[in-house]
Write a protein that holds these residues in place. Structure first.
Motif, mmCIF file in Angstrom:
data_model
loop_
_atom_site.group_PDB
_atom_site.id
_atom_site.type_symbol
_atom_site.label_atom_id
_atom_site.label_comp_id
_atom_site.label_asym_id
_atom_site.label_seq_id
_atom_site.Cartn_x
_atom_site.Cartn_y
_atom_site.Cartn_z
ATOM 1 N N PRO A 194 42.822 28.147 48.249
ATOM 2 C CA PRO A 194 43.135 27.324 49.396
ATOM 3 C C PRO A 194 44.809 26.936 49.501
ATOM 4 O O PRO A 194 45.328 27.071 50.676
ATOM 5 C CB PRO A 194 42.527 26.007 49.520
ATOM 6 C CG PRO A 194 41.130 26.118 48.669
ATOM 7 C CD PRO A 194 41.756 27.301 47.760
ATOM 8 N N HIS A 195 45.203 26.233 48.422
ATOM 9 C CA HIS A 195 46.645 25.872 48.400
ATOM 10 C C HIS A 195 47.875 26.920 47.987
ATOM 11 O O HIS A 195 48.925 26.772 48.099
ATOM 12 C CB HIS A 195 46.870 24.831 47.454
ATOM 13 C CG HIS A 195 46.727 25.043 45.887
ATOM 14 N ND1 HIS A 195 45.380 25.388 45.410
ATOM 15 C CD2 HIS A 195 47.670 25.231 44.816
ATOM 16 C CE1 HIS A 195 45.503 25.750 44.162
ATOM 17 N NE2 HIS A 195 46.645 25.534 43.746
ATOM 18 N N LYS A 196 47.285 28.048 47.911
ATOM 19 C CA LYS A 196 47.896 29.353 47.810
ATOM 20 C C LYS A 196 49.405 28.893 46.783
ATOM 21 O O LYS A 196 50.706 28.871 46.994
ATOM 22 C CB LYS A 196 48.669 29.718 49.138
ATOM 23 C CG LYS A 196 47.694 30.106 50.388
ATOM 24 C CD LYS A 196 47.033 31.349 49.927
ATOM 25 C CE LYS A 196 46.255 31.799 51.094
ATOM 26 N NZ LYS A 196 44.912 30.964 51.536
ATOM 27 N N LYS A 211 52.211 29.218 43.642
ATOM 28 C CA LYS A 211 53.250 30.376 43.242
ATOM 29 C C LYS A 211 52.775 31.038 42.083
ATOM 30 O O LYS A 211 52.305 30.158 41.176
ATOM 31 C CB LYS A 211 54.326 29.819 43.269
ATOM 32 C CG LYS A 211 55.544 30.469 42.855
ATOM 33 C CD LYS A 211 56.972 29.895 42.589
ATOM 34 C CE LYS A 211 58.034 30.780 42.072
ATOM 35 N NZ LYS A 211 59.163 29.995 41.899
ATOM 36 N N LYS A 227 47.725 37.469 41.468
ATOM 37 C CA LYS A 227 48.172 37.476 42.757
ATOM 38 C C LYS A 227 46.957 37.443 43.726
ATOM 39 O O LYS A 227 47.108 36.785 44.783
ATOM 40 C CB LYS A 227 49.069 38.412 43.064
ATOM 41 C CG LYS A 227 50.333 38.425 42.498
ATOM 42 C CD LYS A 227 51.130 39.788 43.004
ATOM 43 C CE LYS A 227 52.718 39.858 42.342
ATOM 44 N NZ LYS A 227 53.370 41.114 42.521
ATOM 45 N N LYS A 228 45.992 37.958 43.478
ATOM 46 C CA LYS A 228 44.826 37.994 44.285
ATOM 47 C C LYS A 228 44.252 36.596 44.286
ATOM 48 O O LYS A 228 43.498 36.022 45.273
ATOM 49 C CB LYS A 228 43.694 39.020 43.992
ATOM 50 C CG LYS A 228 42.636 39.313 44.673
ATOM 51 C CD LYS A 228 43.063 39.969 46.209
ATOM 52 C CE LYS A 228 41.882 40.174 47.187
ATOM 53 N NZ LYS A 228 42.564 40.576 48.593
ATOM 54 N N ALA A 232 45.589 33.789 43.636
ATOM 55 C CA ALA A 232 46.456 32.978 44.308
ATOM 56 C C ALA A 232 46.158 33.083 45.933
ATOM 57 O O ALA A 232 46.419 32.222 46.467
ATOM 58 C CB ALA A 232 47.997 33.189 44.085
ATOM 59 N N GLU A 233 45.981 34.119 46.507
ATOM 60 C CA GLU A 233 45.837 34.682 47.660
ATOM 61 C C GLU A 233 44.466 33.889 48.231
ATOM 62 O O GLU A 233 44.520 33.156 49.327
ATOM 63 C CB GLU A 233 45.556 36.085 47.866
ATOM 64 C CG GLU A 233 45.762 36.758 49.453
ATOM 65 C CD GLU A 233 45.345 37.977 49.449
ATOM 66 O OE1 GLU A 233 44.400 38.510 50.043
ATOM 67 O OE2 GLU A 233 46.294 38.862 48.801
#
Length: 473
Positions: free
Chosen positions: A67-69, A71, A60-61, A63-64
């Motif tokens: 840049p494209h975040k 899923k 999750k970190k 993904a945060e």
């Protein structure tokens, strides 16, 4: 300690490092990515990350920060998470230790250390890990001398192979698959352990088994994998139809060839010419009907009459048992098995054009694949025979080309449609339409009329009158 910073040049690893530092977790890239980098086996598509702590939190970190975040897919039951970035699939898992029950390959999982996580890996070459934190970035952790096994081209388990294979019997197939793909040798004790534990494969789902079989089939030399499956006894459990082909019988001084080892040669031959998985499956199964049809006759020796027909029926049963697709893929393999001896029948100079037309018509768009299979089926070691058989197939190809250019029967569509028949005779859909279309098709294949609309229409009118139909005014 060896350092492989060069392996971690991709931006994703710097992102994982940043995420690890921010949430104060140790993280490592482990397994296939490290192995394939050292072997220089192309660009990775999958990356496995181990966190000493929560792999889900680390995913999750990451993904945060990206840049494209992307899923994050979370699999809470397994303590894993996955995201896609830079055309790669990245899986995160917390380091764990595992224990198994005898009737299942699903482990009881507890949090563990990196050492615990490396202990649970299937092979030493898949237990290699590179540090991703700032203080150990690129450092190699190799507790089982996996680098040495890579250099020596050896497949072996980190711990006792009997425990490794009994815990998760799928690892037996993975050992053989890696040995086949990488052209490695399975360590003797590890290979013997596969033989000792072969019956454990019965607890593995058919889907998992066929996934490994596909990967073996798509290797550069599939026979290596099938030879190992045979040697360990796994093949007799998984595909007894194949092992039934093994052996040479002799009666009154007359022998037949060993159709099992011949089959493996055919698969290797076809692998040199195609990456098509299902064409390779057709090569593997093209002779499976020979075991149940084998007979000895005093006058003519050994025969396998009808083995193609029997083999095609066996394809369905085998596909169903192994949970292979029962769709057009299965029908394609059945078709090639059924037709695998047809081309050789049109080698003779006095063969009729109608026989050639029927071969092209029956094979349709698969005619080239059928010819590739037939040419791969030539395994004689006699150079004169080898040359003769290949020349025979050149003759077949020439005949097919001549007939196809003249008669256009590949992917045949009748010159007269069902709609035209209904309109001509003012009738509704009925059996008469099928009779007329079949009459036209047979006449074209037999060379009685050309594959042209006018000739086909005239035959339609004639057959219609014979059936008692009247032309509408």
């Amino acid at each position: 300690m060896k350092n492989y910073k060069g392996a971690l040049s991709h931006n994703i690893f710097r992102v994982i490092t940043q995420a690890s530092e921010e949430i104060k977790l140790e993280s490592y890239v482990i397994g296939g990515f490290v192995r394939d980098h050292i072997l220089q086996r192309g660009e990775p598509k999958d990356i496995d990350i181990v966190a000493i702590g929560s792999g889900i939190e680390l995913a999750k970190k990451v993904a945060e920060i990206l840049p494209h975040k992307p899923k994050v897919q979370v699999f809470k039951n397994y303590g894993t998470a996955m995201l896609r970035a830079y055309d790669m699939e990245i899986e995160f898992v917390g380091a764990r230790k595992e224990s198994y029950q005898k009737d299942s390959r699903k482990p009881i999982v507890e949090d563990g250390s990196l050492e615990d996580d490396q202990n649970r890996r299937d092979f030493t070459i898949n237990a290699l890990a590179l540090g991703l934190n700032e203080d150990n970035f690129g450092n190699l952790l190799d507790p089982f001398d996996g680098i040495e096994d890579l250099n020596s081209k050896i497949i072996k388990t980190p711990l006792d192979p009997d425990i490794t294979y009994s815990d998760d019997p799928l690892r037996m197939l993975r050992a053989i698959r890696f040995a086949t793909q990488l052209n490695f040798k399975i360590e003797k004790e590890s290979l013997d352990a596969i033989s000792r534990n072969k019956k454990r494969i019965k607890i593995i789902s058919k889907e998992r088994i066929t996934d490994e079989l596909h990967k073996i089939m798509l290797a550069e030399k599939p026979s290596k994998g099938f030879s190992l499956l045979h040697k360990t006894g796994l093949l007799h459990i998984i595909m007894p139809e194949l092992t039934a082909l093994e052996g040479i019988d002799e009666i009154e001084g007359q022998k037949h060839k060993d159709n099992f080892w011949h089959t493996l040669e055919v698969v290797d031959n076809i692998a040199e010419n195609t990456d098509d998985l299902w064409l390779r499956w057709a090569a593997l199964l093209h002779d499976i009907g020979k075991a149940p049809t084998k007979k000895f006759h005093k006058k003519i020796g050994w025969t396998f009459h009808g083995h193609e027909f029997v083999g095609a029926k066996m394809v369905f049963k085998l596909f169903k048992r192994l949970r292979l697709p029962l769709n057009d893929k299965m029908k394609y393999v059945q078709k090639l098995v059924l037709m695998s001896s047809r081309p050789i029948a049109i080698v003779d100079n006095d063969v009729t054009d109608s026989a050639v037309r029927r071969l092209i018509f029956d094979a349709g768009e698969d005619i080239e694949d059928l010819m590739t299979l037939c040419e791969a089926d030539i395994t004689t070691k006699n150079p004169n025979r080898f040359k003769k058989y290949h020349n025979n197939f050149k003759v077949v190809r020439t005949k097919m080309k001549e007939v196809e250019e003249r008669d256009h029967v590949r992917n045949f569509q009748p010159p007269v449609t069902g709609e035209e028949i209904m309109e001509t005779f003012n009738i509704r859909p009925s059996r008469e339409i099928g009779i007329i279309k079949d009459t036209i098709k047979e006449a074209i294949l037999e060379g009685e009329i050309p594959n042209e609309h006018e000739a086909a229409r005239n035959l339609m009118l004639k057959k219609g009158r014979e059936l008692g139909l009247s032309v509408s005014s």
